[in-house]
Motif scaffolding. Structure first.
Motif, PDB file in Angstrom:
ATOM      1  N   LEU A 187       0.810  -1.220   0.098  1.00  0.00           N
ATOM      2  CA  LEU A 187      -0.049   0.136  -0.026  1.00  0.00           C
ATOM      3  C   LEU A 187       0.809   1.312  -0.101  1.00  0.00           C
ATOM      4  O   LEU A 187       2.274   1.133   0.350  1.00  0.00           O
ATOM      5  CB  LEU A 187      -0.873   0.034   1.297  1.00  0.00           C
ATOM      6  N   LYS A 188       0.265   2.394  -0.375  1.00  0.00           N
ATOM      7  CA  LYS A 188       0.897   3.819  -0.263  1.00  0.00           C
ATOM      8  C   LYS A 188       1.567   3.969   1.029  1.00  0.00           C
ATOM      9  O   LYS A 188       2.585   4.740   1.146  1.00  0.00           O
ATOM     10  CB  LYS A 188       0.295   4.737  -1.083  1.00  0.00           C
ATOM     11  N   GLU A 189       1.057   3.653   1.982  1.00  0.00           N
ATOM     12  CA  GLU A 189       1.384   3.860   3.375  1.00  0.00           C
ATOM     13  C   GLU A 189       2.788   3.389   3.668  1.00  0.00           C
ATOM     14  O   GLU A 189       3.527   3.787   4.568  1.00  0.00           O
ATOM     15  CB  GLU A 189       0.381   3.408   4.322  1.00  0.00           C
ATOM     16  N   ASP A 190       2.929   2.023   3.069  1.00  0.00           N
ATOM     17  CA  ASP A 190       4.267   1.479   3.228  1.00  0.00           C
ATOM     18  C   ASP A 190       5.410   2.168   2.475  1.00  0.00           C
ATOM     19  O   ASP A 190       6.598   2.046   2.320  1.00  0.00           O
ATOM     20  CB  ASP A 190       4.262  -0.069   2.463  1.00  0.00           C
ATOM     21  N   LEU A 191       5.011   3.150   1.408  1.00  0.00           N
ATOM     22  CA  LEU A 191       5.959   3.775   0.832  1.00  0.00           C
ATOM     23  C   LEU A 191       6.140   5.307   1.074  1.00  0.00           C
ATOM     24  O   LEU A 191       6.537   5.976   0.299  1.00  0.00           O
ATOM     25  CB  LEU A 191       5.386   3.901  -0.830  1.00  0.00           C
ATOM     26  N   ARG A 221      15.599   3.616  -2.988  1.00  0.00           N
ATOM     27  CA  ARG A 221      14.613   4.695  -3.303  1.00  0.00           C
ATOM     28  C   ARG A 221      13.857   4.606  -4.689  1.00  0.00           C
ATOM     29  O   ARG A 221      12.903   5.108  -4.744  1.00  0.00           O
ATOM     30  CB  ARG A 221      15.385   6.019  -2.986  1.00  0.00           C
ATOM     31  N   GLN A 222      14.722   4.615  -5.643  1.00  0.00           N
ATOM     32  CA  GLN A 222      14.285   4.494  -7.094  1.00  0.00           C
ATOM     33  C   GLN A 222      13.161   3.190  -7.197  1.00  0.00           C
ATOM     34  O   GLN A 222      12.156   3.145  -7.836  1.00  0.00           O
ATOM     35  CB  GLN A 222      15.417   4.225  -8.023  1.00  0.00           C
ATOM     36  N   LEU A 223      13.626   2.067  -6.569  1.00  0.00           N
ATOM     37  CA  LEU A 223      12.766   1.055  -6.575  1.00  0.00           C
ATOM     38  C   LEU A 223      11.103   1.331  -5.976  1.00  0.00           C
ATOM     39  O   LEU A 223      10.229   1.018  -6.325  1.00  0.00           O
ATOM     40  CB  LEU A 223      13.230  -0.160  -5.922  1.00  0.00           C
ATOM     41  N   HIS A 224      11.329   1.986  -4.740  1.00  0.00           N
ATOM     42  CA  HIS A 224      10.170   2.529  -4.112  1.00  0.00           C
ATOM     43  C   HIS A 224       9.509   3.307  -4.867  1.00  0.00           C
ATOM     44  O   HIS A 224       8.134   3.498  -4.525  1.00  0.00           O
ATOM     45  CB  HIS A 224      10.536   2.741  -2.397  1.00  0.00           C
ATOM     46  N   PHE A 250      10.552   7.791  -0.084  1.00  0.00           N
ATOM     47  CA  PHE A 250       9.571   6.848  -0.389  1.00  0.00           C
ATOM     48  C   PHE A 250       9.412   5.482   0.610  1.00  0.00           C
ATOM     49  O   PHE A 250       9.112   4.327   0.233  1.00  0.00           O
ATOM     50  CB  PHE A 250       9.262   6.229  -1.819  1.00  0.00           C
ATOM     51  N   GLY A 251       9.934   5.877   1.672  1.00  0.00           N
ATOM     52  CA  GLY A 251      10.090   4.371   2.690  1.00  0.00           C
ATOM     53  C   GLY A 251      11.159   3.650   2.398  1.00  0.00           C
ATOM     54  O   GLY A 251      11.452   2.678   3.189  1.00  0.00           O
ATOM     55  N   ALA A 252      12.281   3.875   1.776  1.00  0.00           N
ATOM     56  CA  ALA A 252      13.409   3.331   1.494  1.00  0.00           C
ATOM     57  C   ALA A 252      14.260   3.128   2.475  1.00  0.00           C
ATOM     58  O   ALA A 252      14.819   2.054   2.928  1.00  0.00           O
ATOM     59  CB  ALA A 252      14.221   3.730   0.142  1.00  0.00           C
ATOM     60  N   GLY A 253      14.116   4.367   3.384  1.00  0.00           N
ATOM     61  CA  GLY A 253      15.262   4.396   4.447  1.00  0.00           C
ATOM     62  C   GLY A 253      14.686   3.466   5.651  1.00  0.00           C
ATOM     63  O   GLY A 253      15.710   2.579   6.008  1.00  0.00           O
ATOM     64  N   GLN A 254      13.479   3.294   5.797  1.00  0.00           N
ATOM     65  CA  GLN A 254      13.139   2.406   7.160  1.00  0.00           C
ATOM     66  C   GLN A 254      13.193   0.855   6.464  1.00  0.00           C
ATOM     67  O   GLN A 254      13.331   0.077   7.154  1.00  0.00           O
ATOM     68  CB  GLN A 254      11.704   2.563   7.572  1.00  0.00           C
ATOM     69  N   LYS A 255      12.987   0.659   5.405  1.00  0.00           N
ATOM     70  CA  LYS A 255      13.166  -0.905   4.646  1.00  0.00           C
ATOM     71  C   LYS A 255      14.684  -1.184   4.885  1.00  0.00           C
ATOM     72  O   LYS A 255      14.925  -2.355   5.335  1.00  0.00           O
ATOM     73  CB  LYS A 255      12.714  -0.819   3.370  1.00  0.00           C
TER      74      LYS A 255
END
Length: 259
Positions: free
Chosen positions: A2-6, A98-101, A68-73
């Motif tokens: 979901l967008k919330e994860d991003l 980040r680009q993948l997210h 886009f949530g890449a940092g926390q992943k």
């Protein structure tokens, strides 16, 4: 997904963007900072010590950046911070993740559109594929190949949502820097990659316009209507100027510096 994860969740990240990225002293950053060097404003708890004053302290660039949530992943996958283990791998992974997210953000946007129902199976398959890539060693990812594959679906999404338009609304990659477009009818326009830096779009109709990759730095969006606009990101909105009358897609938040 979901967008919330991003969406960026700095409370779940080891402050990777504050360390991994390069700062160049300019209108966007008050200092020079090399990649891999922690920003002096980064506290021990990985929070920004001047978060509420970034713009007034000369760090406008930080307010525009969105991972886009890449940092926390990456932080979750690493398990330990760069203070507890060598962080070079995390730092190198950030721009790729980040680009993948970002691709996942666009695919999620496409899947939310009722007009794209015929494309849903392909969009879901693409999203699952890209999400799987984020769970592997992203250093091995061929970003050019992945972006090209996703872009085919995003273009089809754009065509389905915008419908047939006249040539005046085909402004892909257009140089509209400083353009006077107040109250312009740009509904369902193709503005992919357009340069709208400093453009006057007050009260403009941007409903269902394709804004993927459009440069909205200092674009005046006061009173503009972006209802249903395609592929809008928080970074684009943060870089623009707007007010309480600006209508935004529900997927992005109204920036605190808008008045």
């Amino acid at each position: 997904m979901l967008k919330e994860d991003l969406r960026a969740d700095c409370s779940s990240c080891f402050g990777l963007c504050c360390v991994a990225l390069t700062f160049s002293k300019s209108a966007d950053f008050a200092i020079d900072k090399a990649a891999g060097e922690p920003c002096p404003n980064l506290d021990e708890d990985f929070r920004c010590g001047i978060h509420q004053k970034l713009r007034t302290k000369g760090f406008q660039g930080c307010t525009v950046y969105d991972c886009f949530g890449a940092g926390q992943k990456i932080s979750r996958q690493a398990g330990q911070s760069w203070r507890e283990q060598p962080g070079q791998k995390m730092f190198e992974a950030l721009p790729i993740m980040r680009q993948l997210h970002e691709l996942l953000w666009y695919l999620a946007d496409a899947l939310e559109r009722p007009e794209t129902a015929p494309l849903h199976p392909e969009l879901q398959k693409s999203m699952q594929h890209v999400e799987q890539l984020t769970l592997q060693d992203v250093a091995e990812v061929d970003l050019t190949k992945e972006r090209q594959a996703v872009d085919v679906l995003l273009r089809q999404t754009s065509d389905l949502v915008r419908g047939r338009q006249n040539k005046k609304k085909e402004r892909r990659g257009a140089d509209l820097i400083g353009a006077k477009l107040r109250a312009a009818d740009l509904s369902a326009a193709n503005l992919r990659g357009a340069y709208l830096i400093g453009a006057d779009l007050r009260d403009a109709d941007l409903r269902k316009a394709d804004l993927i990759g459009a440069d909205l730095r200092d674009t005046d969006l006061r009173g503009a209507d972006l209802t249903g606009a395609l592929f809008v990101t928080q970074s684009q909105v943060n870089a623009a100027r707007g007010d309480t009358a600006t209508k935004l897609p529900p997927s992005v938040s109204r920036p605190s510096h808008w008045h």
